[in-house]
Motif scaffolding. Structure first.
Motif, PDB file in Angstrom:
ATOM      1  N   GLU A  37      21.035  -9.310 -16.788  1.00 45.93           N
ATOM      2  CA  GLU A  37      21.970  -8.206 -16.967  1.00 45.93           C
ATOM      3  C   GLU A  37      21.362  -7.162 -17.890  1.00 45.93           C
ATOM      4  OE1 GLU A  37      26.693  -7.764 -18.191  1.00 45.93           O
ATOM      5  OE2 GLU A  37      25.711  -9.695 -18.330  1.00 45.93           O
ATOM      6  N   THR A  38      21.652  -5.887 -17.624  1.00 44.15           N
ATOM      7  CA  THR A  38      21.288  -4.815 -18.545  1.00 44.15           C
ATOM      8  C   THR A  38      22.567  -4.223 -19.118  1.00 44.15           C
ATOM      9  OG1 THR A  38      21.252  -3.160 -16.794  1.00 44.15           O
ATOM     10  CG2 THR A  38      19.167  -4.240 -17.305  1.00 44.15           C
ATOM     11  N   TYR A  39      22.469  -3.735 -20.335  1.00 46.40           N
ATOM     12  CA  TYR A  39      23.628  -3.194 -21.037  1.00 46.40           C
ATOM     13  C   TYR A  39      23.351  -1.757 -21.452  1.00 46.40           C
ATOM     14  CZ  TYR A  39      24.387  -8.218 -21.888  1.00 46.40           C
ATOM     15  OH  TYR A  39      24.545  -9.575 -21.759  1.00 46.40           O
ATOM     16  N   ASN A  40      24.424  -1.021 -21.753  1.00 45.04           N
ATOM     17  CA  ASN A  40      24.245   0.221 -22.483  1.00 45.04           C
ATOM     18  C   ASN A  40      24.708  -0.051 -23.909  1.00 45.04           C
ATOM     19  OD1 ASN A  40      27.065   0.711 -22.729  1.00 45.04           O
ATOM     20  ND2 ASN A  40      27.121   1.735 -20.752  1.00 45.04           N
ATOM     21  N   GLU A  41      24.489   0.886 -24.820  1.00 40.30           N
ATOM     22  CA  GLU A  41      24.788   0.653 -26.230  1.00 40.30           C
ATOM     23  C   GLU A  41      26.265   0.333 -26.483  1.00 40.30           C
ATOM     24  OE1 GLU A  41      22.781   0.395 -28.987  1.00 40.30           O
ATOM     25  OE2 GLU A  41      21.138   0.393 -27.552  1.00 40.30           O
ATOM     26  N   GLN A  42      27.167   0.843 -25.670  1.00 37.29           N
ATOM     27  CA  GLN A  42      28.593   0.595 -25.865  1.00 37.29           C
ATOM     28  C   GLN A  42      29.011  -0.796 -25.372  1.00 37.29           C
ATOM     29  OE1 GLN A  42      27.449   3.540 -24.388  1.00 37.29           O
ATOM     30  NE2 GLN A  42      27.572   4.568 -26.360  1.00 37.29           N
ATOM     31  N   GLN A  91       9.751   5.721 -27.321  1.00 37.56           N
ATOM     32  CA  GLN A  91      10.328   4.399 -27.087  1.00 37.56           C
ATOM     33  C   GLN A  91      11.758   4.557 -26.604  1.00 37.56           C
ATOM     34  OE1 GLN A  91       8.103   1.289 -29.784  1.00 37.56           O
ATOM     35  NE2 GLN A  91       9.690   2.277 -30.914  1.00 37.56           N
ATOM     36  N   ASP A  92      12.066   3.897 -25.520  1.00 39.88           N
ATOM     37  CA  ASP A  92      13.412   3.899 -24.963  1.00 39.88           C
ATOM     38  C   ASP A  92      13.856   2.443 -24.866  1.00 39.88           C
ATOM     39  OD1 ASP A  92      15.767   4.731 -23.760  1.00 39.88           O
ATOM     40  OD2 ASP A  92      14.892   4.791 -21.761  1.00 39.88           O
ATOM     41  N   ALA A  93      14.665   2.023 -25.816  1.00 41.93           N
ATOM     42  CA  ALA A  93      15.109   0.624 -25.854  1.00 41.93           C
ATOM     43  C   ALA A  93      16.190   0.393 -24.802  1.00 41.93           C
ATOM     44  CB  ALA A  93      15.648   0.286 -27.237  1.00 41.93           C
ATOM     45  N   PRO A 150      28.753  -8.936 -29.627  1.00 42.01           N
ATOM     46  CA  PRO A 150      28.575  -9.070 -31.085  1.00 42.01           C
ATOM     47  C   PRO A 150      27.269  -9.751 -31.495  1.00 42.01           C
ATOM     48  CG  PRO A 150      30.798  -9.673 -30.460  1.00 42.01           C
ATOM     49  CD  PRO A 150      30.029  -9.479 -29.182  1.00 42.01           C
ATOM     50  N   ILE A 151      26.681 -10.564 -30.630  1.00 40.48           N
ATOM     51  CA  ILE A 151      25.433 -11.237 -31.002  1.00 40.48           C
ATOM     52  C   ILE A 151      24.184 -10.492 -30.523  1.00 40.48           C
ATOM     53  CG2 ILE A 151      26.484 -13.518 -31.157  1.00 40.48           C
ATOM     54  CD1 ILE A 151      25.269 -14.108 -28.382  1.00 40.48           C
ATOM     55  N   HIS A 152      24.369  -9.315 -29.930  1.00 42.74           N
ATOM     56  CA  HIS A 152      23.235  -8.497 -29.472  1.00 42.74           C
ATOM     57  C   HIS A 152      23.166  -7.268 -30.365  1.00 42.74           C
ATOM     58  CE1 HIS A 152      20.689  -7.544 -25.741  1.00 42.74           C
ATOM     59  NE2 HIS A 152      20.289  -6.746 -26.710  1.00 42.74           N
ATOM     60  N   MET A 153      22.180  -7.243 -31.262  1.00 44.76           N
ATOM     61  CA  MET A 153      22.058  -6.143 -32.218  1.00 44.76           C
ATOM     62  C   MET A 153      21.646  -4.850 -31.533  1.00 44.76           C
ATOM     63  SD  MET A 153      20.065  -7.908 -35.410  1.00 44.76           S
ATOM     64  CE  MET A 153      19.731  -6.303 -36.083  1.00 44.76           C
ATOM     65  N   HIS A 154      22.050  -3.731 -32.117  1.00 40.60           N
ATOM     66  CA  HIS A 154      21.592  -2.419 -31.667  1.00 40.60           C
ATOM     67  C   HIS A 154      20.152  -2.220 -32.114  1.00 40.60           C
ATOM     68  CE1 HIS A 154      25.478  -0.808 -30.343  1.00 40.60           C
ATOM     69  NE2 HIS A 154      25.989  -1.556 -31.300  1.00 40.60           N
ATOM     70  N   TYR A 155      19.366  -1.504 -31.306  1.00 39.11           N
ATOM     71  CA  TYR A 155      17.985  -1.193 -31.671  1.00 39.11           C
ATOM     72  C   TYR A 155      18.000  -0.177 -32.798  1.00 39.11           C
ATOM     73  CZ  TYR A 155      13.204   0.504 -31.390  1.00 39.11           C
ATOM     74  OH  TYR A 155      11.923   0.867 -31.700  1.00 39.11           O
ATOM     75  N   ASN A 156      17.268  -0.451 -33.864  1.00 40.75           N
ATOM     76  CA  ASN A 156      17.216   0.485 -34.975  1.00 40.75           C
ATOM     77  C   ASN A 156      15.787   0.868 -35.341  1.00 40.75           C
ATOM     78  OD1 ASN A 156      16.380  -1.873 -36.127  1.00 40.75           O
ATOM     79  ND2 ASN A 156      17.880  -1.907 -37.765  1.00 40.75           N
TER      80      ASN A 156
END
Length: 83
Positions: free
Chosen positions: A38-43, A22-24, A47-53
């Protein structure tokens, strides 16, 4: 380290599995049509977009199709005698 698997659904398969990587990819969608705005990287996450865990790998049973986290198949194999 390699671990044995056993499917908790069909309870017989110990040999045929699919390992699914899996590649989130964090994205922002248009709410009207679902297109990616838009696409983002983890950095870059807001604040309202949680990191994939979730897990980085999932397992699918090659016999019955059950798709679960790898730990589920490993735990079932450890708690079941090899027949």
């Amino acid at each position: 380290m390699t671990e044995a698997y056993l499917c908790p659904k069909c309870k017989t398969n110990r040999t045929r599995f699919h390992q699914i990587s899996q590649d989130a990819i964090p994205v922002k969608l248009d709410p009207r049509n679902g297109e990616i705005i838009e696409t983002y990287n983890e950095q870059q996450l807001t604040p309202i977009h949680m990191h994939y865990n979730g897990p980085t790998i999932r397992i699918q049973c090659g016999a019955c199709g059950l798709n679960e986290a790898e730990d589920t198949f490993i735990a079932f194999a450890k708690n079941s005698p090899l027949s």
